[in-house]
Write an enzyme that holds these catalytic residues in place. Structure first.
Site, short mmCIF file in Angstrom:
data_model
loop_
_atom_site.label_atom_id
_atom_site.label_comp_id
_atom_site.label_asym_id
_atom_site.label_seq_id
_atom_site.Cartn_x
_atom_site.Cartn_y
_atom_site.Cartn_z
N LEU A 44 0.82 -1.18 0.14
CA LEU A 44 0.02 -0.05 0.04
C LEU A 44 0.83 1.22 -0.19
O LEU A 44 2.05 1.34 0.60
CB LEU A 44 -0.93 -0.14 1.30
CG LEU A 44 -1.72 -1.12 1.37
CD1 LEU A 44 -2.78 -1.22 2.38
CD2 LEU A 44 -2.53 -1.36 0.16
N HIS A 45 0.46 2.37 -0.62
CA HIS A 45 1.01 3.70 -0.67
C HIS A 45 -0.09 4.60 -0.22
O HIS A 45 -1.29 4.30 -0.41
CB HIS A 45 1.79 3.77 -2.01
CG HIS A 45 0.82 3.35 -3.13
ND1 HIS A 45 -0.16 4.04 -3.70
CD2 HIS A 45 1.14 2.74 -4.14
CE1 HIS A 45 -0.61 3.69 -4.97
NE2 HIS A 45 -0.02 2.77 -5.18
N HIS A 87 -3.51 4.14 -2.37
CA HIS A 87 -4.40 3.44 -1.67
C HIS A 87 -5.03 3.98 -0.27
O HIS A 87 -6.46 3.67 -0.12
CB HIS A 87 -3.75 2.01 -1.17
CG HIS A 87 -3.10 1.41 -2.29
ND1 HIS A 87 -1.94 1.10 -2.36
CD2 HIS A 87 -3.77 0.37 -3.07
CE1 HIS A 87 -1.70 0.34 -3.53
NE2 HIS A 87 -2.72 -0.12 -3.80
N VAL A 101 -3.51 9.72 -7.28
CA VAL A 101 -2.48 10.50 -6.23
C VAL A 101 -1.09 10.59 -7.17
O VAL A 101 -0.83 9.47 -7.35
CB VAL A 101 -2.66 9.79 -4.88
CG1 VAL A 101 -1.62 10.54 -3.93
CG2 VAL A 101 -4.05 9.76 -4.54
N LYS A 134 -6.10 5.91 -11.58
CA LYS A 134 -4.80 5.40 -12.38
C LYS A 134 -5.26 4.19 -13.38
O LYS A 134 -4.68 4.44 -14.49
CB LYS A 134 -3.75 5.40 -11.51
CG LYS A 134 -2.52 5.11 -12.22
CD LYS A 134 -1.08 4.88 -11.33
CE LYS A 134 -1.03 3.66 -10.87
NZ LYS A 134 -0.74 2.62 -11.90
#
Ligand code: PAF
Length: 291
Positions: free
Chosen positions: A32-33, A36, A179, A148
């Site tokens: 996760l980044h 997310h 993002v 995205k």
């Protein structure tokens, strides 16, 4: 926060959570980044509880793709999700998602053809199949996906409409704007594959896309603007461009000219060990969601 990997406890947990109100699902493959976490925060605005699924789905990786290398970090992901107030992490193993004898495939035609569907045969069948299963397992009232993966979002919405899904209903499949890092690069778990040098070079992708969009919006010939975009990427350090196309935002029909259509510039390009994808609106003032 509960972390569950079996179907029976999942169903019990989902039934209990739904007593409090709507349940939102954020499907992920982990690693996760902030992208997310933005989905999780958006989901929390729409629901009493947020569930996040973490499953690296082998059916959406082709032969020779990065299935084995794909980053897996469940403990770190769960810590992040707990701090975001997530109620449930659904992290099934392979044997739960695809038990012995599993034989069903979901295939969405039309929107899944061309773009990533052309370069990665079977990819969107794998995505549609696992997302269909995740929806059946969790039965969320809404589900959140990053814009995205624009084509993926179109495929999932088409599936939900065509199969008359109610949990979630097609209208409750929400796309959340991409993002970006400070230099404009779209956040992706696959950015981790970039060397420090390639990471710096990769920022040319969103810049070159914006330049192409300005030229198209100023009346430039679409084919010429796209070819210039490809040349800029290769000159800027990308090894190759899988595709750079202008599509109609909802149907994903090819656009040779913008006219009054809502356009979307959609690109996939390779740099170092990574294949990066990105997309941006063209010819309309930032309408974010495809319908
Ligand atoms: O976008 C992703 O991370 C995956 O394609 C998804 C939707 C979780 C299905 O495996």
């Amino acid at each position: 926060m509960q972390t569950i990997d079996r179907l029976d406890p999942l169903r019990r947990s989902v039934d209990a959570l739904r007593q409090d109100g709507p349940l939102a699902l954020v499907p992920t493959m982990g690693a996760l980044h902030d992208g997310h976490l933005t989905l999780v925060r958006e989901a929390a605005k729409h629901a009493a509880h947020v569930a996040v699924s973490i499953f690296v789905n082998p059916r959406q990786f082709g032969a020779g793709e990065d299935l084995d290398a794909y980053p897996r970090q469940l403990k770190r992901d769960c810590d992040l999700l707990a701090s975001e107030g997530v109620s449930l992490v659904w992290a099934p193993g392979l044997e739960v998602m695809y038990p012995a004898g599993y034989a069903t495939n979901i295939s969405v035609s039309g929107v899944s053809e061309g773009l990533c569907g052309g370069d990665r045969p079977g990819h969107f069948d794998g995505v549609a199949t696992v997302v269909c299963k995740l929806f059946q397992q969790v039965r969320p009232d809404s589900a959140f996906f990053g814009e995205k993966d624009w084509q993926q979002l179109a495929v999932i919405r088409r599936m939900a409409r065509d199969l008359d899904f109610t949990h979630p209903h097609a209208e409750q499949i929400i796309g959340v704007p991409t993002v970006r890092e400070a230099d404009g690069l779209a956040m992706s778990s696959r950015n981790a594959y970039l060397s420090a040098e390639d990471r710096l070079r990769a920022a040319i992708l969103p810049r070159a896309m914006r330049e192409a969009i300005s030229r198209i919006e100023a009346g430039g010939e679409v084919a010429a603007c796209l070819s210039q975009l490809e040349q800029s990427l290769v000159a800027g350090g990308f090894a190759s461009v899988d595709y750079a196309e202008l599509r109609e935002a909802s149907s994903l029909a090819s656009l040779e000219a913008l006219r009054s259509a809502r356009g979307r510039l959609i690109v996939a390009a390779r740099i170092g060990h990574a294949r990066l994808i990105d997309n941006m609106p063209v010819g309309h003032d930032g309408v974010a969601n495809i319908t």
